[in-house]
Enzyme design. Structure first.
Site, PDB file in Angstrom:
ATOM      1  CG  HIS A   1     -42.173  -0.216   9.112  1.00 39.77           C
ATOM      2  ND1 HIS A   1     -40.838  -0.787   8.592  1.00 39.77           N
ATOM      3  CD2 HIS A   1     -42.365   0.680   8.273  1.00 39.77           C
ATOM      4  CE1 HIS A   1     -40.445   0.095   7.656  1.00 39.77           C
ATOM      5  NE2 HIS A   1     -41.146   0.981   7.608  1.00 39.77           N
TER       6      HIS A   1
ATOM      7  CB  SER B   1     -42.207   2.248 -19.276  1.00 41.27           C
ATOM      8  OG  SER B   1     -42.712   3.307 -18.334  1.00 41.27           O
TER       9      SER B   1
ATOM     10  N   GLY C   1     -41.849   6.563  -5.726  1.00 42.62           N
ATOM     11  CA  GLY C   1     -41.218   7.272  -4.599  1.00 42.62           C
ATOM     12  C   GLY C   1     -42.176   7.840  -3.630  1.00 42.62           C
ATOM     13  CB  ALA C   2     -45.094   9.529  -3.706  1.00 43.21           C
ATOM     14  N   GLY C   3     -44.348   6.704  -1.661  1.00 44.43           N
ATOM     15  CA  GLY C   3     -45.288   5.901  -0.606  1.00 44.43           C
ATOM     16  C   GLY C   3     -46.724   5.323  -0.983  1.00 44.43           C
ATOM     17  CG  LEU C   4     -49.170   7.410  -2.751  1.00 47.60           C
ATOM     18  CD1 LEU C   4     -49.675   8.570  -3.532  1.00 47.60           C
ATOM     19  CD2 LEU C   4     -50.073   7.369  -1.256  1.00 47.60           C
ATOM     20  CB  SER C   5     -48.268   0.669  -3.414  1.00 48.14           C
ATOM     21  OG  SER C   5     -47.878   0.500  -2.032  1.00 48.14           O
TER      22      SER C   5
ATOM     23  CG  ASP D   1     -47.171  -1.774  -0.370  1.00 46.45           C
ATOM     24  OD1 ASP D   1     -47.673  -1.491   0.691  1.00 46.45           O
ATOM     25  OD2 ASP D   1     -46.213  -1.631  -0.387  1.00 46.45           O
TER      26      ASP D   1
ATOM     27  CE1 TYR E   1     -40.658  -1.357   4.347  1.00 48.47           C
ATOM     28  CE2 TYR E   1     -39.168  -3.025   4.150  1.00 48.47           C
ATOM     29  CZ  TYR E   1     -40.595  -2.646   4.411  1.00 48.47           C
ATOM     30  OH  TYR E   1     -41.463  -3.432   4.297  1.00 48.47           O
TER      31      TYR E   1
HETATM   32  C1  GLA Z   1     -43.591  -0.505   2.335  1.00 50.50           C
HETATM   33  C2  GLA Z   1     -43.710  -1.880   2.188  1.00 50.50           C
HETATM   34  C3  GLA Z   1     -44.876  -2.803   2.893  1.00 50.50           C
HETATM   35  C4  GLA Z   1     -44.896  -2.003   4.341  1.00 50.50           C
HETATM   36  C5  GLA Z   1     -44.712  -0.422   4.436  1.00 50.50           C
HETATM   37  C6  GLA Z   1     -44.602  -0.115   6.129  1.00 50.50           C
HETATM   38  O1  GLA Z   1     -44.915   0.042   1.530  1.00 50.50           O
HETATM   39  O2  GLA Z   1     -43.792  -2.354   0.843  1.00 50.50           O
HETATM   40  O3  GLA Z   1     -44.749  -3.981   2.827  1.00 50.50           O
HETATM   41  O4  GLA Z   1     -43.912  -2.625   5.060  1.00 50.50           O
HETATM   42  O5  GLA Z   1     -43.782  -0.143   3.665  1.00 50.50           O
HETATM   43  O6  GLA Z   1     -46.038  -0.327   6.390  1.00 50.50           O
END
Ligand code: GLA
Length: 394
Positions: free
Chosen positions: A41, A74, A128-132, A178, A227
């Protein structure tokens, strides 16, 4: 064990799907997901992040069409969308196609003329796992569309364009991290990024060090409320500091001393959000130095402190992630562990001694299951290159 379940499909398979679906002679592009080692963040506060691109990613194949239509398939969702080239929605429809269409929209805003096309998207970044997964879809789509338009764009400009697509079209207020790492990642390296100047330096990850990503299986979404709430709190605190020091444009400009002096003017939660970001920036730069000088003990200590700050001051962790991190900290071979990404679920990142990584992953999965009853997915990853064209035969 539940390790790296879905392998990245071969580029030749993606090309084959494309040819079967649409005919044509597609070009194929690949953009990676990412894991953030430290700096959470901080990006939208103009601060520092240190992610690495991973060997999970999204392919986008593209070929031109003569019928004036746009069609995107997709392979993950086994579903397609089609529009007349000039009838593409001008805002999101809350569908997976928002991501490639948002990039198309942003390119057109830049004056890039993209002809009618067929596209296939196929990836293995867990959603949705925080891996972009989103950034990897955006950046792969951008490379494909730029190729078709025969337009050149610098990597940093592509990252900014994809961020704009996500902010203004998809409607998620993410920072630049990301999309930037998906564009600029480098094999065997983490990347320290100054999110204001967009200058960066690479920090080599030694050969004997492995990355183990542990999915808590708690879904996170940056389009969800938390967020945005955190961003608003950070902006509220920044505005209070700015009243005293007008040169504080972004929280990145504030020091621990500023917070010491004026933090009491903030609601307690706002002060703690700011304290996380101000200290996280310091930890992130220190972590890049530690990695560059091979001081892995220090890197691990900084990651542990980052997790505590994310959990207690930023309140962006969750019980499952705390259990996962605590379990990792009890295992042999760990260098550092913390919750990675936007927070409120998703994955932890574990920097480990490579020679015990397989055993570590197995034990982590067992301990997590014993404590939570949840069967985690564990991914052994490798720091990988940024987005690029791939050979169809590959
Ligand atoms: C997500 C957002 C990023 C960043 C992170 C937190 O991945 O896409 O831009 O803010 O959260 O670090």
């Amino acid at each position: 064990m539940a390790e790296s379940n879905d392998k990245l499909p071969a580029a030749s398979l993606v090309a084959e799907i494309h040819e079967n679906q649409f005919g044509g002679d597609p070009r194929v592009f690949l953009a990676p997901g990412r894991v953030n080692l430290i700096g959470e963040h901080t990006d939208y506060a103009g601060g520092f992040v240190m992610p690495a691109a991973i060997d999970f990613g999204t392919f986008a194949s593209i070929s031109a069409r003569r019928d004036g239509r746009i069609e995107i398939w997709s392979q993950n969702f086994k579903e397609g969308v089609t529009y007349g080239a000039n009838e593409v929605p001008q805002k999101r429809t809350q569908h997976w196609s928002d991501y490639p269409l948002g990039v198309l929209w942003a390119l057109r805003k830049e004056g890039v003329e993209v002809p009618a096309f067929s596209m296939v998207l196929h990836g293995n970044v867990p959603l949705g796992a925080g891996l972009s997964s989103s950034a990897s879809v955006e950046v792969a789509s951008a490379l494909a569309l730029l190729h078709l338009a025969d337009a050149k764009m610098e990597r940093t400009a592509i990252a900014k364009l994809c961020q704009k697509a996500e902010n203004a079209y998809v409607g998620a207020s993410c920072g630049i991290m990301d999309q930037f790492i998906a564009c600029q990642g480098a094999e065997d390296h983490a990347l320290l990024l100054d999110c204001r100047s967009l200058e960066f330096r690479l920090a080599p990850i030694p050969r004997h060090v492995g990355l183990v990503i542990a999915n808590t299986m708690v879904k996170h979404s940056i389009a969800g409320g938390e967020y945005g709430t955190r961003r608003a709190e950070v902006e509220e605190g920044t505005a209070i500091l700015r009243e005293h020091r007008p040169e504080i444009a972004l929280l990145r400009d504030a020091t621990p001393e500023d917070l010491e002096r004026w933090g009491s003017e903030m609601p307690d939660n706002v002060m703690r959000r700011c304290r996380h970001i101000i200290t996280e920036n310091l930890r992130t730069v220190a972590a890049a130095d530690a990695l560059a000088s091979g001081n892995l003990k220090r890197l691990g200590d900084l990651m542990a402190a980052a997790h505590v700050s994310y959990r207690d001051d930023f309140e962006a962790s969750c019980e499952e992630a705390d259990i996962m991190v605590a379990a990792a900290q009890s295992l042999p071979g760990l260098i550092g562990a913390r919750l990675t990404g936007g927070g409120f679920g998703g994955c932890t990142v574990n920097v480990v001694e490579e020679e015990v990584a397989a055993r570590f992953a197995e034990q982590l999965r067992e301990e997590y299951q014993a404590a939570t009853g949840i069967q985690a997915e564990i991914y052994r990853c490798h720091a990988s290159a940024g987005a690029h064209a791939v050979e169809k035969s590959g």
